[in-house]
Every structure is written in C-alpha cells, then in structure tokens.
Enzyme design. Sequence first.
Site: not given
Ligand code: TPP
Lengths: 331, 327
Positions: A60, A129
Amino acid sequence: MRKITLSQAVNEALAEELRRDPTTFIIGEDVAEAGTPFKVLSGLVEEFGTERVIDTPIAEPGFMGIAVGAAMTGSRPIVDLMFGDFLFLIMDQLCNQAAKIHYMSGGKLNVPLVVRTNLGATRRSAAQHSQSLHALVAHIPGLKVALPSSAYEAKGLMKTAIRDNNPVVIFEDKLMYNDKAEVPEEEYLIPFGEAAILREGRDITLVATSSMVQVALAAADLLAKDGISAEVIDPRTIVPLDEETILKSVQKTSRAMVIDEGHQSYGITGEIASRISEKAFYHLDAPVLRMGAMDVPVPFSPALEDITVPTPERVAEKARLSVRGELFNAA
Amino acid sequence: MSASDNKHNREDYLRMYRQMVRIRTFEDNANQLYLSAKMPGLTHMYSGEEAVAVGICEALTDSDRITSTHRGHGHCVAKGADFQAMFCELLGKEEGYCRGKGGSMHIADQSHGNLGANAIVGGSMGIATGSALRAKLQKSDDVTVCFFGDGATAQGLLYEVMNMAALWNLPVIYACENNGYSEYTATAEIAAGSITDRARAFGIEAFEVDGQDVLAVNELTRELTGRCRRGEGPFFIELQTYRYHGHHVGDINREYYRPKAEEKDWKESRDPIEKFTQWLTGEGIASTDELEAMKAEISDDAASAVDYALKAKYPETHEVDMHVFAD
Ligand SMILES: Cc1ncc(C[n+]2csc(CCOP(=O)(O)OP(=O)(O)O)c2C)c(N)n1
Ligand SMILES: [Mg+2]
C-alpha cells in the site's frame, strides 16, 4: 427512474471517467480480473486493459507513493484501498506528501488523485477491517473527503472527485454495496460542499454522514410516531463542509444532533457540533447532541459489535429527550 | 520424504501426525460452521498447509514464540492451542481465546507463545522481530518464528526489519508460506525476482523447502532454531505449499484465477497428511488402523468442541469497553 446498486453506481462512475479522460487509471490490489473482493470493479479491466486497471502487489505505501508521483506529472490516478483500515499504511504518502505538495510548492505542483476506500462496522470483520477513519484524513489540510450515503451520491461524488485537482479520499459504506437507489441514466455530478436535505422537519436537525444517514432517516420515522418532526441533513462531503445548509436548518429547528460512525471522541461529530454551537448559539434551545461509534476498537463478537454503533432507536431516544426538554433530567 | 534422524522417536512422529490431522479437522469444522451460517464473518482455511505449521512448531518449545497471519488456525493449533477455546473465539463467545473480541483473524494464545494472528498482511513482521530483540536483551534462548505468506513479501516492513535483525543477529526465523497465490493473484504476477535472494541480500541465510513434507520442514527448523539459540540468527525459509480452499471460505468460484486441475493435482499427489501416512505405515511406525483410530478420535474431539462452542454464551455487553487499556 431505474434503480441500481451502490456497487454498480461506483462502477459506472469509474467507467465513464476512464472513458472521458485518458489520463485516469485505477491502481490497487486485485482490481483487475478479480474486480476487488467486493466485486465493485468487475468488467473494467476488460474494457480498459491492464495499463489502466493496474493490479499491484500488497504494498500500500508503495502504490500510494507511485500514485502521488504519477499525479504530480500529469496522470489522474484512482487508488483503490481495499479497506479503510489500511489508511494507516499509506499515511505518510497521503498526508505528508499528497496533501501538502500543492501548498509547499507555492501552488506550482498539483496532486489530482482519488483514494477510493470504505468504512463501516457490523460486518463481523473485527478490529482491523471495520474502522471508520474519515476523521483522520479530514484533519489534514489539503485533503478533501467525500462520504456518499447512497448509490446516487456514490456516483455523482466519485465523478467530481476524479475531476478535482486535489487529493480526494472517498469512503464508501461497505455494507451498502448491494443497496439500490434511483440513479439517472444521464450524466450528473454532485458538487463538493453541498449538503442534501433528505427529509424536512421542524423540531430537530439530524446531521448524519455516510452509513449513519440511513440510521438517521429511520430515527426520524420513529420520532414521527411521537409527533416529533426531524430534519435530516447529509453533508455528503465533510471537507469542504456545507455549514450554511446545516446552520439554516438549525436556525429553524433550534435543536441538533450529529451522527457519524467514526469514534465519537476527537472526531466528526465533535467538529460539526462545535461549529453549530459557535455559529447558531442564539438559535439553540438545547445543547447540540452527538453520537459516534464507541471509543473502543471494533470487537468481533456480534454481541459486542452491534452495541458499538449508533442505531435508529438510540438516536431517536436521545433526540426525543432533547425535544421534550428532558435531557438534563435524564443525565 | 526425508528422515535422516531415524532414531527420532515414534512419539514425535505420531504427535506431528496428530497435529496435522487436528488442523485439517479443525478447518473442516470451521468451514462447515461458515457454510451453515453459524459463524459470524469470514475465515481463511489453512487446509493443505499443515506440514508447514506442524513441521515448524514441533521444533519449538512453549516459550519460543510465533506470530501468525489471517490464515492462522494452523499455526495456532500447531503451537498447542485447544479446540474448545478456538471454536469459542470463532463464534465470538466469552470462553474464546480473546473473549470473543478477536475472532478468527486475531486469535492469540500467549500460554503457548502464540503472539497472535493478524488481519494486516505483513502486520506481524515487526512484532516477531521485536520479540526476538526481547529474547536477546533478556539473554534467553527463545526463538521467534514469523509466519507470513508470499503476498506479504511485497510489504516494505519486511525489508526494514530483516535489515535490523541481520545487523543485530536476532533469533528470528522468517517463514514464508508460499502457497502460490495472494488472494486472487498468482505469486508470479506480484513477486519480482527470487524471494529468498531478498533475504540473502541482507546476509541472511535463506532456505527453500518442500512445505508438504513435514519431516523436511521439521528437520530444517530444528537445525535453525539450534543455530538461533547459539546466536547465529536470523534465518529465512521459503516453504512451497498450497491452500486447498479459496482465499477465504466465501471464495467458491475461483476458476478464473486458479485452475481446477491444479487444485486436484496438489490434493491428490502432494497432500501432506497423505504423504506422511504413507511414510509412517511404510516405515512400520504406525498401522493404518492406528492412524484411522487417531483420526476418529480427533474428529470426535472437534465435534464436541463445536457443540460446546455453539452452546457457550456470548460475552456480557458490559465487556465491550473492557480491555481498551491495561490496568
Ligand atoms: C495490509 C493489507 N493489505 C491487504 C489485505 C487484504 N488481504 C488479505 S489476505 C491477502 C492476501 C495475502 O496473501 P499471502 O500473504 O500470500 O497469504 P495467503 O492468503 O496466501 O495465505 C490480502 C491482499 C490485508 N488484509 N492487509
Ligand atoms: Mg499466499
């Protein structure tokens, strides 16, 4: 008139502006094929391609900074910030950079960008959230802040935001994406700094923002059953704020209550209430009331979460005491 | 499957197996609670990634600490949490780990060194590194493991804290669970270059390991925790793994970003529990019957914990403004 959802209204506004102005683009996480987790942007990448609907990594502060730089050099970026809670991650780029650049450069540099994000609790999404953080950005000079409360407003305010030459943060209520409202087919814009009087009344003015507009309207219905006539005003933008419409209303009703989903302390309700107290003091028959969200992080448990935000019943109850002159007896 | 240390005893293997099955069972129940509209909100399933959490946490002691993610049930169970208090938390009940205040994405269990899940992607990287600084200042030999996903490697915070951890030789292991996707986007589209090379740029030793092989994960982690305790940290591990469900329980139609055939392949030929079952039976460590009996027992445990949690009471409303500040 046709009715469309808030989500469709935002989608239309973005599509129209992307079509109209080739310098605009959308940037954020999962905005392209996925169309965001709330599916608000579905279909845009198909029309505008991945150069104008840009998927980013989960970075972000990085993409916010990139938007600021692109805006300073001629683009009009629309930054998609998935949750309002992530404002805390982009604060430096938004508040130290974007907000101040026009001023610091003596008016030579512009930062015409939009941050589109959301607010609102009661979605069982817990403390990181669910926040309503608009007061935080409204505090920073140089940022405009829009708070649509319906599909109609969401479209008109978004189009104005995109054409504004300043950084604008626009908060959608994430619980309203599927709520329908009448939205004209033909193009329209809603100017910033013009409040809407959504219901006329004589006895008390309810000033409500965003998610709380529906709450205030429902409270007005409850009050009507007791013979109390409430006027409901939606400022639509809090920076700039249409003081005139609010003050005129209070001059008529002599009472006011401000309702907003941000935490009550040091927030929007305090700001608007104090402007009313200062500028309409001699017209007031009762202290200006306010109701924000409780000063607690948003709890997960439904049993707790639901009591942290204003409800029609609680708004009506407080307004009733004011109109009946019973505020102090109740205290 | 690798198991260089064959004297490693049977009890350890069976505990690893049990923990993996407990995670899978927990998630199946959580998913069911969501599908039957009994769980408030959404949750992110750990199913498919069990060998990562278990391989790592089985190399840790109760006083070693972890930080977890939005996909955190697996870490929580692997670090020793109890089904009942977890289900209560998922349902927002008073007897939950956080008295219902946190929910799925914020479960913390400090009695087992779990500093908490986190709903901000990358949000725990500083916390984990700070926990390692504490261990160093305290001259304890506690190690902290920071779990995060491939998507989280895009957050700048990681590079700030890895730099400091390397400068100060902190006892922290950065464990990147690379499940190939970050939400609805393939990792290849959001990660430039090599993830492990980024750690190496700070002089941090980095490893890649098959995250579906619990023994390989465990062996590597035991070695690295030992070295952390001797002041040789930090370390970085990238674990190749896969999430079986959607990004969250509501992400059902996902073919537009992840092919069904790929899901099928991981589930059928690389399932961590299945692989371990075959190894345990092949080596004569346990019989299929024993393992099946264990599964049945765990499934009963989960069912009664769910039952308990469904009937448990919500926190009293006066608790809403408790815990904003510590006394
Ligand atoms: C700072 C932030 N940006 C975006 C999100 C929304 N979000 C939640 S999980 C996720 C994907 C995370 O991917 P990864 O780190 O690969 O973990 P996985 O879900 O694959 O275990 C996103 C974009 C968030 N929760 N926090
Ligand atoms: Mg991932």
